[in-house]
Design a protein around this motif. Structure first.
Motif, PDB file in Angstrom:
ATOM      1  N   ILE A   3       0.853  -1.188   0.000  1.00  0.00           N
ATOM      2  CA  ILE A   3       0.000   0.000   0.000  1.00  0.00           C
ATOM      3  C   ILE A   3       0.885   1.233   0.000  1.00  0.00           C
ATOM      4  CG2 ILE A   3      -1.794   1.256   1.242  1.00  0.00           C
ATOM      5  CD1 ILE A   3      -2.500  -1.453   2.569  1.00  0.00           C
ATOM      6  N   LYS A   4       0.835   1.960  -1.121  1.00  0.00           N
ATOM      7  CA  LYS A   4       1.632   3.182  -1.235  1.00  0.00           C
ATOM      8  C   LYS A   4       0.754   4.429  -1.250  1.00  0.00           C
ATOM      9  CE  LYS A   4       5.491   1.177  -3.770  1.00  0.00           C
ATOM     10  NZ  LYS A   4       6.304   1.242  -4.988  1.00  0.00           N
ATOM     11  N   THR A   5      -0.416   4.320  -1.887  1.00  0.00           N
ATOM     12  CA  THR A   5      -1.285   5.482  -2.055  1.00  0.00           C
ATOM     13  C   THR A   5      -2.665   5.193  -1.457  1.00  0.00           C
ATOM     14  OG1 THR A   5      -2.168   4.734  -4.172  1.00  0.00           O
ATOM     15  CG2 THR A   5      -0.142   6.082  -4.241  1.00  0.00           C
ATOM     16  N   PHE A   6      -3.476   6.234  -1.364  1.00  0.00           N
ATOM     17  CA  PHE A   6      -4.843   6.041  -0.892  1.00  0.00           C
ATOM     18  C   PHE A   6      -5.621   5.130  -1.844  1.00  0.00           C
ATOM     19  CE2 PHE A   6      -4.000   9.721   1.801  1.00  0.00           C
ATOM     20  CZ  PHE A   6      -4.592   9.313   2.970  1.00  0.00           C
ATOM     21  N   PHE A   7      -5.341   5.214  -3.139  1.00  0.00           N
ATOM     22  CA  PHE A   7      -5.993   4.306  -4.082  1.00  0.00           C
ATOM     23  C   PHE A   7      -5.639   2.859  -3.741  1.00  0.00           C
ATOM     24  CE2 PHE A   7      -6.335   1.752  -7.903  1.00  0.00           C
ATOM     25  CZ  PHE A   7      -7.637   2.049  -8.307  1.00  0.00           C
ATOM     26  N   ASP A   8      -4.362   2.600  -3.441  1.00  0.00           N
ATOM     27  CA  ASP A   8      -3.946   1.248  -3.035  1.00  0.00           C
ATOM     28  C   ASP A   8      -4.673   0.819  -1.763  1.00  0.00           C
ATOM     29  OD1 ASP A   8      -2.107   1.265  -5.147  1.00  0.00           O
ATOM     30  OD2 ASP A   8      -0.430   1.844  -3.845  1.00  0.00           O
ATOM     31  N   LEU A   9      -4.834   1.746  -0.837  1.00  0.00           N
ATOM     32  CA  LEU A   9      -5.535   1.457   0.413  1.00  0.00           C
ATOM     33  C   LEU A   9      -6.979   1.047   0.135  1.00  0.00           C
ATOM     34  CD1 LEU A   9      -5.683   1.596   3.595  1.00  0.00           C
ATOM     35  CD2 LEU A   9      -6.566   3.902   3.230  1.00  0.00           C
ATOM     36  N   ILE A  10      -7.638   1.768  -0.749  1.00  0.00           N
ATOM     37  CA  ILE A  10      -9.023   1.447  -1.093  1.00  0.00           C
ATOM     38  C   ILE A  10      -9.089   0.061  -1.732  1.00  0.00           C
ATOM     39  CG2 ILE A  10     -10.967   2.077  -2.583  1.00  0.00           C
ATOM     40  CD1 ILE A  10     -10.066   5.036  -2.185  1.00  0.00           C
ATOM     41  N   GLU A  11      -8.205  -0.210  -2.664  1.00  0.00           N
ATOM     42  CA  GLU A  11      -8.189  -1.513  -3.334  1.00  0.00           C
ATOM     43  C   GLU A  11      -7.895  -2.630  -2.333  1.00  0.00           C
ATOM     44  OE1 GLU A  11      -8.307  -4.699  -5.827  1.00  0.00           O
ATOM     45  OE2 GLU A  11      -9.203  -2.716  -6.039  1.00  0.00           O
ATOM     46  N   TRP A  12      -6.975  -2.394  -1.432  1.00  0.00           N
ATOM     47  CA  TRP A  12      -6.620  -3.383  -0.409  1.00  0.00           C
ATOM     48  C   TRP A  12      -7.816  -3.636   0.511  1.00  0.00           C
ATOM     49  CZ3 TRP A  12      -5.982  -2.260   4.905  1.00  0.00           C
ATOM     50  CH2 TRP A  12      -5.421  -3.292   5.675  1.00  0.00           C
ATOM     51  N   SER A  13      -8.496  -2.578   0.924  1.00  0.00           N
ATOM     52  CA  SER A  13      -9.666  -2.705   1.786  1.00  0.00           C
ATOM     53  C   SER A  13     -10.779  -3.465   1.071  1.00  0.00           C
ATOM     54  CB  SER A  13     -10.147  -1.314   2.218  1.00  0.00           C
ATOM     55  OG  SER A  13     -11.260  -1.402   3.050  1.00  0.00           O
ATOM     56  N   ARG A  14     -11.000  -3.133  -0.182  1.00  0.00           N
ATOM     57  CA  ARG A  14     -12.004  -3.840  -0.981  1.00  0.00           C
ATOM     58  C   ARG A  14     -11.670  -5.326  -1.052  1.00  0.00           C
ATOM     59  NH1 ARG A  14     -12.439  -6.610  -4.880  1.00  0.00           N
ATOM     60  NH2 ARG A  14     -10.310  -6.279  -5.548  1.00  0.00           N
ATOM     61  N   SER A  15     -10.409  -5.613  -1.274  1.00  0.00           N
ATOM     62  CA  SER A  15      -9.955  -6.994  -1.378  1.00  0.00           C
ATOM     63  C   SER A  15     -10.128  -7.761  -0.066  1.00  0.00           C
ATOM     64  CB  SER A  15      -8.483  -7.010  -1.809  1.00  0.00           C
ATOM     65  OG  SER A  15      -7.987  -8.309  -1.839  1.00  0.00           O
ATOM     66  N   LEU A  16      -9.878  -7.094   1.069  1.00  0.00           N
ATOM     67  CA  LEU A  16     -10.075  -7.747   2.369  1.00  0.00           C
ATOM     68  C   LEU A  16     -11.535  -8.149   2.559  1.00  0.00           C
ATOM     69  CD1 LEU A  16      -7.984  -5.662   4.936  1.00  0.00           C
ATOM     70  CD2 LEU A  16      -7.510  -7.959   4.085  1.00  0.00           C
ATOM     71  N   HIS A  17     -12.450  -7.244   2.236  1.00  0.00           N
ATOM     72  CA  HIS A  17     -13.874  -7.560   2.371  1.00  0.00           C
ATOM     73  C   HIS A  17     -14.258  -8.705   1.423  1.00  0.00           C
ATOM     74  CE1 HIS A  17     -15.074  -4.486   5.202  1.00  0.00           C
ATOM     75  NE2 HIS A  17     -14.435  -3.571   4.502  1.00  0.00           N
ATOM     76  N   ALA A  18     -13.704  -8.700   0.214  1.00  0.00           N
ATOM     77  CA  ALA A  18     -14.006  -9.769  -0.749  1.00  0.00           C
ATOM     78  C   ALA A  18     -13.483 -11.118  -0.261  1.00  0.00           C
ATOM     79  CB  ALA A  18     -13.402  -9.428  -2.111  1.00  0.00           C
ATOM     80  N   GLN A  19     -12.257 -11.140   0.257  1.00  0.00           N
ATOM     81  CA  GLN A  19     -11.681 -12.389   0.765  1.00  0.00           C
ATOM     82  C   GLN A  19     -12.492 -12.929   1.932  1.00  0.00           C
ATOM     83  OE1 GLN A  19      -7.701 -10.813   1.493  1.00  0.00           O
ATOM     84  NE2 GLN A  19      -6.881 -12.459   0.217  1.00  0.00           N
ATOM     85  N   LEU A  20     -12.875 -12.044   2.837  1.00  0.00           N
ATOM     86  CA  LEU A  20     -13.656 -12.471   3.989  1.00  0.00           C
ATOM     87  C   LEU A  20     -15.011 -13.004   3.531  1.00  0.00           C
ATOM     88  CD1 LEU A  20     -13.845 -12.795   7.023  1.00  0.00           C
ATOM     89  CD2 LEU A  20     -14.546 -10.396   7.183  1.00  0.00           C
ATOM     90  N   ALA A  21     -15.651 -12.339   2.595  1.00  0.00           N
ATOM     91  CA  ALA A  21     -16.943 -12.801   2.071  1.00  0.00           C
ATOM     92  C   ALA A  21     -16.815 -14.187   1.463  1.00  0.00           C
ATOM     93  CB  ALA A  21     -17.479 -11.814   1.032  1.00  0.00           C
ATOM     94  N   GLN A  22     -15.787 -14.374   0.668  1.00  0.00           N
ATOM     95  CA  GLN A  22     -15.579 -15.665   0.011  1.00  0.00           C
ATOM     96  C   GLN A  22     -15.359 -16.771   1.041  1.00  0.00           C
ATOM     97  OE1 GLN A  22     -12.106 -15.857  -2.498  1.00  0.00           O
ATOM     98  NE2 GLN A  22     -12.924 -17.566  -3.666  1.00  0.00           N
TER      99      GLN A  22
END
Length: 152
Positions: A3-22
Motif C-alpha cells: 500500500i503506497k497510495t490512498f488508491f492502493d488502500l481502497i483496493e486493499w480494503s475492498r480486497s479484504l472484504h471480498a476475501q472475507l466474504a468468500q
C-alpha cells in the motif's frame, strides 16, 4: 499487496472484504449447525455489500487524494485477521464467528481513524472521513443485526 497510495488502500480494503466474504460463504457450506451456516451466509452477504461500497470509492475518489502517498502512516501488518480460507469458520461457533468478524471491522475502523488524523491534504482527509463513516455505519448495522439474530 503493498500500500503506497490512498488508491492502493481502497483496493486493499475492498480486497479484504471480498476475501472475507468468500471465506465465510465457503465455510457456510461446510458448517454442521444450520443456524451457524445461515449466520455465515448472512455475514458473507454483508461483506460482499461492503466490498461493493468500498469499490465505489475507487471511482469517486478525488484523483489528488487517491494519488497521495500513505505508506509512511500504515503499519507493516495493519489488520490482523484470519484471511486464509482453510475452513477456519466452519470449526467455530456463532459467537466466535461474530466476534472475529466484528474485530476485523474494528481494526479497519481504527486504521481509517489513524489515517484520517495523519492526512495532510483536505482531499485525503475527506476521503478518509467518507471511508471511516461508511465502515462505522455498516459495522453498527451489522452489530445490531447480529444482536437481533441472538434474540431469535
Amino acid at each position: 499487496m503493498e500500500i503506497k497510495t490512498f488508491f492502493d488502500l481502497i483496493e486493499w480494503s475492498r480486497s479484504l472484504h471480498a476475501q472475507l466474504a468468500q471465506c465465510l460463504s465457503h465455510c457456510a457450506k461446510l458448517h454442521h449447525e444450520e443456524r451457524t451456516a445461515m449466520l455465515l451466509e448472512y455475514l458473507a452477504s454483508c461483506e460482499t455489500a461492503m466490498e461493493k461500497m468500498v469499490a465505489g470509492f475507487e471511482h469517486q475518489a478525488d484523483p489528488k487524494a487517491a494519488k497521495t502517498y500513505v505508506y509512511d502512516y500504515i503499519p507493516h501488518n495493519p489488520i490482523k485477521t484470519h484471511l486464509d480460507c482453510d475452513d477456519h469458520y466452519a470449526k467455530m461457533d456463532a459467537d466466535a464467528i461474530s466476534a472475529e468478524v466484528i474485530d476485523f471491522h474494528e481494526q479497519v475502523i481504527e486504521l481509517y481513524r489513524t489515517l484520517l488524523r495523519k492526512a495532510e491534504i483536505p482531499e485525503a482527509a475527506e476521503l478518509m472521513q467518507l471511508l471511516l463513516d461508511m465502515e462505522e455505519n455498516e459495522t453498527k448495522l451489522l452489530v445490531r443485526q447480529l444482536g437481533r439474530m441472538d434474540d431469535l
